[in-house]
Design a protein around this motif. Sequence first.
Motif, PDB file in Angstrom:
ATOM      1  N   PRO A  47      16.565  43.112  46.540  1.00 56.61           N
ATOM      2  CA  PRO A  47      15.509  42.257  45.982  1.00 56.61           C
ATOM      3  C   PRO A  47      15.271  40.994  46.799  1.00 56.61           C
ATOM      4  CG  PRO A  47      16.873  43.125  44.237  1.00 56.61           C
ATOM      5  CD  PRO A  47      17.539  43.525  45.523  1.00 56.61           C
ATOM      6  N   LEU A  48      13.998  40.682  46.965  1.00 57.45           N
ATOM      7  CA  LEU A  48      13.480  39.532  47.705  1.00 57.45           C
ATOM      8  C   LEU A  48      13.564  39.709  49.225  1.00 57.45           C
ATOM      9  CD1 LEU A  48      14.734  36.477  45.587  1.00 57.45           C
ATOM     10  CD2 LEU A  48      12.798  38.010  45.189  1.00 57.45           C
ATOM     11  N   VAL A 121      18.891  32.409  55.470  1.00 52.81           N
ATOM     12  CA  VAL A 121      20.219  32.244  54.876  1.00 52.81           C
ATOM     13  C   VAL A 121      20.339  33.139  53.646  1.00 52.81           C
ATOM     14  CG1 VAL A 121      20.529  29.863  55.647  1.00 52.81           C
ATOM     15  CG2 VAL A 121      19.455  30.311  53.427  1.00 52.81           C
ATOM     16  N   ILE A 122      21.581  33.365  53.251  1.00 49.93           N
ATOM     17  CA  ILE A 122      21.841  34.105  52.018  1.00 49.93           C
ATOM     18  C   ILE A 122      22.984  33.410  51.293  1.00 49.93           C
ATOM     19  CG2 ILE A 122      23.494  35.721  53.055  1.00 49.93           C
ATOM     20  CD1 ILE A 122      22.235  37.902  51.244  1.00 49.93           C
ATOM     21  N   THR A 123      22.858  33.286  49.985  1.00 48.99           N
ATOM     22  CA  THR A 123      23.887  32.667  49.164  1.00 48.99           C
ATOM     23  C   THR A 123      24.650  33.766  48.436  1.00 48.99           C
ATOM     24  OG1 THR A 123      22.528  30.698  48.824  1.00 48.99           O
ATOM     25  CG2 THR A 123      24.358  31.027  47.308  1.00 48.99           C
ATOM     26  N   ILE A 124      25.966  33.698  48.483  1.00 50.90           N
ATOM     27  CA  ILE A 124      26.811  34.669  47.806  1.00 50.90           C
ATOM     28  C   ILE A 124      27.338  34.044  46.513  1.00 50.90           C
ATOM     29  CG2 ILE A 124      28.822  36.177  48.020  1.00 50.90           C
ATOM     30  CD1 ILE A 124      26.461  36.702  49.971  1.00 50.90           C
ATOM     31  N   THR A 247       7.875  29.726  55.814  1.00 48.19           N
ATOM     32  CA  THR A 247       6.815  30.185  54.904  1.00 48.19           C
ATOM     33  C   THR A 247       7.137  31.560  54.350  1.00 48.19           C
ATOM     34  OG1 THR A 247       5.122  28.898  56.050  1.00 48.19           O
ATOM     35  CG2 THR A 247       4.363  30.755  54.726  1.00 48.19           C
ATOM     36  N   ILE A 248       7.587  32.463  55.220  1.00 49.32           N
ATOM     37  CA  ILE A 248       7.964  33.813  54.787  1.00 49.32           C
ATOM     38  C   ILE A 248       9.107  33.741  53.775  1.00 49.32           C
ATOM     39  CG2 ILE A 248       9.062  35.962  55.539  1.00 49.32           C
ATOM     40  CD1 ILE A 248       7.480  35.697  58.174  1.00 49.32           C
ATOM     41  N   TYR A 249      10.130  32.952  54.090  1.00 51.77           N
ATOM     42  CA  TYR A 249      11.304  32.852  53.214  1.00 51.77           C
ATOM     43  C   TYR A 249      10.916  32.265  51.856  1.00 51.77           C
ATOM     44  CZ  TYR A 249      16.162  31.958  51.861  1.00 51.77           C
ATOM     45  OH  TYR A 249      17.368  31.952  51.201  1.00 51.77           O
ATOM     46  N   LYS A 250      10.141  31.195  51.874  1.00 57.24           N
ATOM     47  CA  LYS A 250       9.772  30.514  50.632  1.00 57.24           C
ATOM     48  C   LYS A 250       8.871  31.388  49.765  1.00 57.24           C
ATOM     49  CE  LYS A 250       8.251  25.989  48.954  1.00 57.24           C
ATOM     50  NZ  LYS A 250       7.805  24.635  49.356  1.00 57.24           N
ATOM     51  N   LYS A 251       8.039  32.198  50.375  1.00 58.18           N
ATOM     52  CA  LYS A 251       7.141  33.097  49.638  1.00 58.18           C
ATOM     53  C   LYS A 251       7.929  33.996  48.692  1.00 58.18           C
ATOM     54  CE  LYS A 251       4.059  37.054  50.433  1.00 58.18           C
ATOM     55  NZ  LYS A 251       3.417  37.901  51.479  1.00 58.18           N
ATOM     56  N   TYR A 252       9.083  34.484  49.137  1.00 54.27           N
ATOM     57  CA  TYR A 252       9.860  35.428  48.332  1.00 54.27           C
ATOM     58  C   TYR A 252      11.018  34.784  47.580  1.00 54.27           C
ATOM     59  CZ  TYR A 252       7.242  39.050  50.753  1.00 54.27           C
ATOM     60  OH  TYR A 252       6.225  39.834  51.237  1.00 54.27           O
ATOM     61  N   HIS A 253      11.631  33.754  48.156  1.00 53.82           N
ATOM     62  CA  HIS A 253      12.838  33.184  47.564  1.00 53.82           C
ATOM     63  C   HIS A 253      12.578  31.907  46.766  1.00 53.82           C
ATOM     64  CE1 HIS A 253      15.490  35.953  49.827  1.00 53.82           C
ATOM     65  NE2 HIS A 253      14.517  35.892  50.713  1.00 53.82           N
ATOM     66  N   GLY A 254      11.364  31.374  46.867  1.00 53.66           N
ATOM     67  CA  GLY A 254      10.995  30.223  46.061  1.00 53.66           C
ATOM     68  C   GLY A 254      11.637  28.917  46.468  1.00 53.66           C
ATOM     69  N   ARG A 255      12.205  28.847  47.668  1.00 54.47           N
ATOM     70  CA  ARG A 255      12.804  27.611  48.159  1.00 54.47           C
ATOM     71  C   ARG A 255      12.727  27.572  49.673  1.00 54.47           C
ATOM     72  NH1 ARG A 255      18.747  28.283  49.353  1.00 54.47           N
ATOM     73  NH2 ARG A 255      19.244  30.506  49.121  1.00 54.47           N
TER      74      ARG A 255
END
Length: 265
Positions: A47-48, A121-124, A247-255
């Motif tokens: 997801p995302l 980035v990815i948060t675990i 822009t790509i990251y924020k579009k899907y992850h909201g931050r």
Amino acid sequence: MQVKKILTRSCIAALMFGVFSHAAMADQLDDIKKAGKVRVAIAMGTPLFSYADDKMQPTGSDVDTARQLAKDLGVQLEIVSVTNAARVPTLQANRADLVIADLSITPERQKVIDFSTPYAVITIIVGGLKNIAVKDYKDLDGKRIGLTRATVNDTLTTAQAKGADIVRYEDDATLITSMVTGQIDLFSSTPSNLQEMQKRAAGKNIELKFAQKDFELGIALNKNQPRLKEWVDTWVKTNMKSGNLNTIYKKYHGRDLPASVQNVQ
């Protein structure tokens, strides 16, 4: 005659050295351009990052990143769908040119493959049912926790929660289904997968327990590919500076991406 033979052998050896040296310096960049396509391994079902939309078409921040990279390289994008565990093996077997699949940059992986400058980035996190008290790793002792095999989640949780009963799944989609259907009550994954679980099982009260770690993500490629690595690194830096990757990251992850990633030189 003996001198002539020695000279002949020396010439042959020099010629063969030149051939092998050229082969050693060969780079996938020319092969990609000649083929007119770049094969990018993407772990669908995350997801995302990478998943199928309502029309069953690939979408997500990793998919958009791969599409933009292929466009700027001037070639077609061929998505090679893989599981999380198959990301590195697929690259090593030359079934893909690059991997853009929420792959964290770790010292262990850097021993066998190369990474670009971080592009995301990815948060675990650890999450689970609200009625289970878990605030840190020691609270996982004796508890059953699910995660996706061959991920940083797996490495981190295995090292830090030695007393936990770890259940490993082949991909995020199976992990999510297992949590939603009650096969497990705790998991180590990402905020995006937590959101998917909450959406699919609103009545189960699935919540965040604690954050484990933030990892930088890199575009992976095989070692000894200097020209391809240089092109990908330059592409990441250019698109980070222009704001395209944020822009790509924020579009899907909201931050927004963290400043440490956005301000890369």
